[in-house]
Design a protein around this motif. Sequence first.
Motif, PDB file in Angstrom:
ATOM      1  N   VAL A   1      13.348   3.871  -1.121  1.00 29.51           N
ATOM      2  CA  VAL A   1      12.479   3.733   0.044  1.00 29.51           C
ATOM      3  C   VAL A   1      11.881   2.331   0.033  1.00 29.51           C
ATOM      4  O   VAL A   1      11.334   1.885  -0.981  1.00 29.51           O
ATOM      5  CB  VAL A   1      11.350   4.789   0.030  1.00 29.51           C
ATOM      6  CG1 VAL A   1      10.332   4.500   1.125  1.00 29.51           C
ATOM      7  CG2 VAL A   1      11.923   6.189   0.208  1.00 29.51           C
ATOM      8  N   GLY A   2      12.013   1.636   1.148  1.00 29.51           N
ATOM      9  CA  GLY A   2      11.402   0.323   1.311  1.00 29.51           C
ATOM     10  C   GLY A   2      10.074   0.443   2.034  1.00 29.51           C
ATOM     11  O   GLY A   2       9.972   1.158   3.038  1.00 29.51           O
ATOM     12  N   ILE A   3       9.053  -0.243   1.508  1.00 27.83           N
ATOM     13  CA  ILE A   3       7.704  -0.184   2.082  1.00 27.83           C
ATOM     14  C   ILE A   3       7.186  -1.602   2.261  1.00 27.83           C
ATOM     15  O   ILE A   3       7.186  -2.404   1.319  1.00 27.83           O
ATOM     16  CB  ILE A   3       6.743   0.613   1.173  1.00 27.83           C
ATOM     17  CG1 ILE A   3       7.350   1.985   0.826  1.00 27.83           C
ATOM     18  CG2 ILE A   3       5.392   0.785   1.844  1.00 27.83           C
ATOM     19  CD1 ILE A   3       6.558   2.762  -0.215  1.00 27.83           C
ATOM     20  N   SER A   4       6.725  -1.922   3.445  1.00 26.38           N
ATOM     21  CA  SER A   4       6.210  -3.254   3.747  1.00 26.38           C
ATOM     22  C   SER A   4       4.691  -3.213   3.944  1.00 26.38           C
ATOM     23  O   SER A   4       4.078  -2.148   3.928  1.00 26.38           O
ATOM     24  CB  SER A   4       6.885  -3.810   5.008  1.00 26.38           C
ATOM     25  OG  SER A   4       6.571  -3.002   6.130  1.00 26.38           O
ATOM     26  N   ASN A   5       4.118  -4.406   4.121  1.00 23.79           N
ATOM     27  CA  ASN A   5       2.685  -4.554   4.393  1.00 23.79           C
ATOM     28  C   ASN A   5       1.813  -3.983   3.263  1.00 23.79           C
ATOM     29  O   ASN A   5       0.724  -3.479   3.495  1.00 23.79           O
ATOM     30  CB  ASN A   5       2.311  -3.875   5.720  1.00 23.79           C
ATOM     31  CG  ASN A   5       1.073  -4.483   6.349  1.00 23.79           C
ATOM     32  OD1 ASN A   5       0.881  -5.698   6.297  1.00 23.79           O
ATOM     33  ND2 ASN A   5       0.222  -3.664   6.929  1.00 23.79           N
ATOM     34  N   VAL A   6       2.316  -4.089   2.027  1.00 26.51           N
ATOM     35  CA  VAL A   6       1.564  -3.629   0.859  1.00 26.51           C
ATOM     36  C   VAL A   6       0.735  -4.795   0.335  1.00 26.51           C
ATOM     37  O   VAL A   6       1.271  -5.863   0.055  1.00 26.51           O
ATOM     38  CB  VAL A   6       2.511  -3.112  -0.243  1.00 26.51           C
ATOM     39  CG1 VAL A   6       1.713  -2.651  -1.459  1.00 26.51           C
ATOM     40  CG2 VAL A   6       3.380  -1.980   0.288  1.00 26.51           C
ATOM     41  N   ALA A   7      -0.565  -4.586   0.209  1.00 21.86           N
ATOM     42  CA  ALA A   7      -1.464  -5.652  -0.242  1.00 21.86           C
ATOM     43  C   ALA A   7      -2.433  -5.083  -1.275  1.00 21.86           C
ATOM     44  O   ALA A   7      -3.599  -4.823  -0.993  1.00 21.86           O
ATOM     45  CB  ALA A   7      -2.229  -6.242   0.951  1.00 21.86           C
ATOM     46  N   LEU A   8      -1.923  -4.891  -2.487  1.00 13.26           N
ATOM     47  CA  LEU A   8      -2.751  -4.337  -3.554  1.00 13.26           C
ATOM     48  C   LEU A   8      -3.662  -5.409  -4.146  1.00 13.26           C
ATOM     49  O   LEU A   8      -3.281  -6.580  -4.254  1.00 13.26           O
ATOM     50  CB  LEU A   8      -1.867  -3.753  -4.656  1.00 13.26           C
ATOM     51  CG  LEU A   8      -1.248  -2.385  -4.339  1.00 13.26           C
ATOM     52  CD1 LEU A   8      -0.104  -2.093  -5.283  1.00 13.26           C
ATOM     53  CD2 LEU A   8      -2.303  -1.294  -4.429  1.00 13.26           C
ATOM     54  N   LEU A   9      -4.849  -4.992  -4.534  1.00  8.96           N
ATOM     55  CA  LEU A   9      -5.807  -5.921  -5.123  1.00  8.96           C
ATOM     56  C   LEU A   9      -5.218  -6.592  -6.357  1.00  8.96           C
ATOM     57  O   LEU A   9      -4.666  -5.931  -7.236  1.00  8.96           O
ATOM     58  CB  LEU A   9      -7.091  -5.176  -5.509  1.00  8.96           C
ATOM     59  CG  LEU A   9      -7.895  -4.582  -4.346  1.00  8.96           C
ATOM     60  CD1 LEU A   9      -8.989  -3.658  -4.876  1.00  8.96           C
ATOM     61  CD2 LEU A   9      -8.506  -5.702  -3.501  1.00  8.96           C
ATOM     62  N   GLY A  10      -5.305  -7.916  -6.404  1.00 12.51           N
ATOM     63  CA  GLY A  10      -4.865  -8.662  -7.571  1.00 12.51           C
ATOM     64  C   GLY A  10      -3.385  -8.919  -7.669  1.00 12.51           C
ATOM     65  O   GLY A  10      -2.919  -9.481  -8.665  1.00 12.51           O
ATOM     66  N   LEU A  11      -2.606  -8.532  -6.651  1.00 12.48           N
ATOM     67  CA  LEU A  11      -1.160  -8.720  -6.689  1.00 12.48           C
ATOM     68  C   LEU A  11      -0.674  -9.427  -5.426  1.00 12.48           C
ATOM     69  O   LEU A  11      -1.306  -9.328  -4.369  1.00 12.48           O
ATOM     70  CB  LEU A  11      -0.451  -7.369  -6.808  1.00 12.48           C
ATOM     71  CG  LEU A  11      -0.603  -6.607  -8.132  1.00 12.48           C
ATOM     72  CD1 LEU A  11       0.000  -5.210  -8.002  1.00 12.48           C
ATOM     73  CD2 LEU A  11       0.042  -7.369  -9.271  1.00 12.48           C
ATOM     74  N   PRO A  12       0.466 -10.125  -5.509  1.00 10.30           N
ATOM     75  CA  PRO A  12       1.041 -10.731  -4.298  1.00 10.30           C
ATOM     76  C   PRO A  12       1.424  -9.659  -3.279  1.00 10.30           C
ATOM     77  O   PRO A  12       1.543  -8.472  -3.618  1.00 10.30           O
ATOM     78  CB  PRO A  12       2.294 -11.448  -4.832  1.00 10.30           C
ATOM     79  CG  PRO A  12       2.061 -11.625  -6.297  1.00 10.30           C
ATOM     80  CD  PRO A  12       1.239 -10.444  -6.723  1.00 10.30           C
ATOM     81  N   ASP A  13       1.623 -10.071  -2.055  1.00  6.01           N
ATOM     82  CA  ASP A  13       2.043  -9.141  -1.011  1.00  6.01           C
ATOM     83  C   ASP A  13       3.327  -8.425  -1.414  1.00  6.01           C
ATOM     84  O   ASP A  13       4.275  -9.039  -1.927  1.00  6.01           O
ATOM     85  CB  ASP A  13       2.282  -9.886   0.304  1.00  6.01           C
ATOM     86  CG  ASP A  13       0.979 -10.278   0.988  1.00  6.01           C
ATOM     87  OD1 ASP A  13      -0.093  -9.933   0.464  1.00  6.01           O
ATOM     88  OD2 ASP A  13       1.053 -10.938   2.042  1.00  6.01           O
ATOM     89  N   ASN A  14       3.334  -7.116  -1.164  1.00  3.97           N
ATOM     90  CA  ASN A  14       4.498  -6.268  -1.410  1.00  3.97           C
ATOM     91  C   ASN A  14       4.920  -6.231  -2.880  1.00  3.97           C
ATOM     92  O   ASN A  14       6.109  -6.160  -3.200  1.00  3.97           O
ATOM     93  CB  ASN A  14       5.669  -6.689  -0.502  1.00  3.97           C
ATOM     94  CG  ASN A  14       5.341  -6.507   0.960  1.00  3.97           C
ATOM     95  OD1 ASN A  14       4.842  -5.459   1.369  1.00  3.97           O
ATOM     96  ND2 ASN A  14       5.596  -7.530   1.766  1.00  3.97           N
TER      97      ASN A  14
END
Length: 287
Positions: free
Chosen positions: A94-107
């Motif tokens: 499964v591909g998931i976009s627009n992920v912006a977790l604290l402390g990590l680069p986008d996706n």
Amino acid sequence: MNSMNPLSSHLRDSRIPQYCISHFINEEHSNKHSRLPHIHDDFLELFFVYSGKGRYMVDSQSYDIQEGDIIICNAGVLHGENPADTRHVRSYSVGISNVALLGLPDNWLCDEETSPVISSGMLAEHIGSIFRLIHLLSSDPKNLGETCNCLSQSLLLLTYEMLLSRSRNLSIRSRTTASATADRIRRYLDVHYREPLTLPSIANALHISEYYLAHVFKDEFGVPPMQYVMKRRIGEAQGLLMDTSIPIGDIADHLGFSSICHLNTMFNKYVGIPPGKYRQSMREMKE
């Protein structure tokens, strides 16, 4: 994002992760046709081993994988299979976009020091059902797209919580000067692999000798630089064949093949079937 959503405490900028793609590979296809290393620039991929076992490469490392494992493939990170490895895996991704977790680069879902392979243990059957359900529902994006979004967010949260609760994460091996040089070579190839590269042109661009370049790269990654370039092209061609209707001739031009015949020959060499049959097999694959 709604403050009641359990993902909200982990995300920055109030961004909401979005489902973007799903694939299913059965055991027969897995055994015959490896999915060569490739990169997704704009989404992360969660790869789930529904049954079977094999090996899977993420970044510069190869991992043994088995039933119930989730493999995290961050955006911009090379991942895939080595054609020489034996595998017999039924898998969902499964591909998931627009992920912006604290402390990590986008996706990204984990940092570079964390092992990207997670055993889901007693949850394997339930997590497998979520992957399978997303894949089934994805056939009707107009009516069920939002459901796929919600299920994908649940997968993301489950995987992230398993990362946090894992008692000890495996760290990547320390880097020597030679392996750091090999990484520099690989980064260059990952940027320029579509171009008409030669060993002398790569060595000249990186200001190192051809002999040292070839030696240190093969020692670190197990293949010569030009074979790595070809596998990258084939890996990206697989993605375009799976996910788009772009004509094969245009794919050949886009990825730097000298002709469609060249693409056909190299694709058949590394994957085991011509690109047209590969595209057809992916479309026809049913559970």
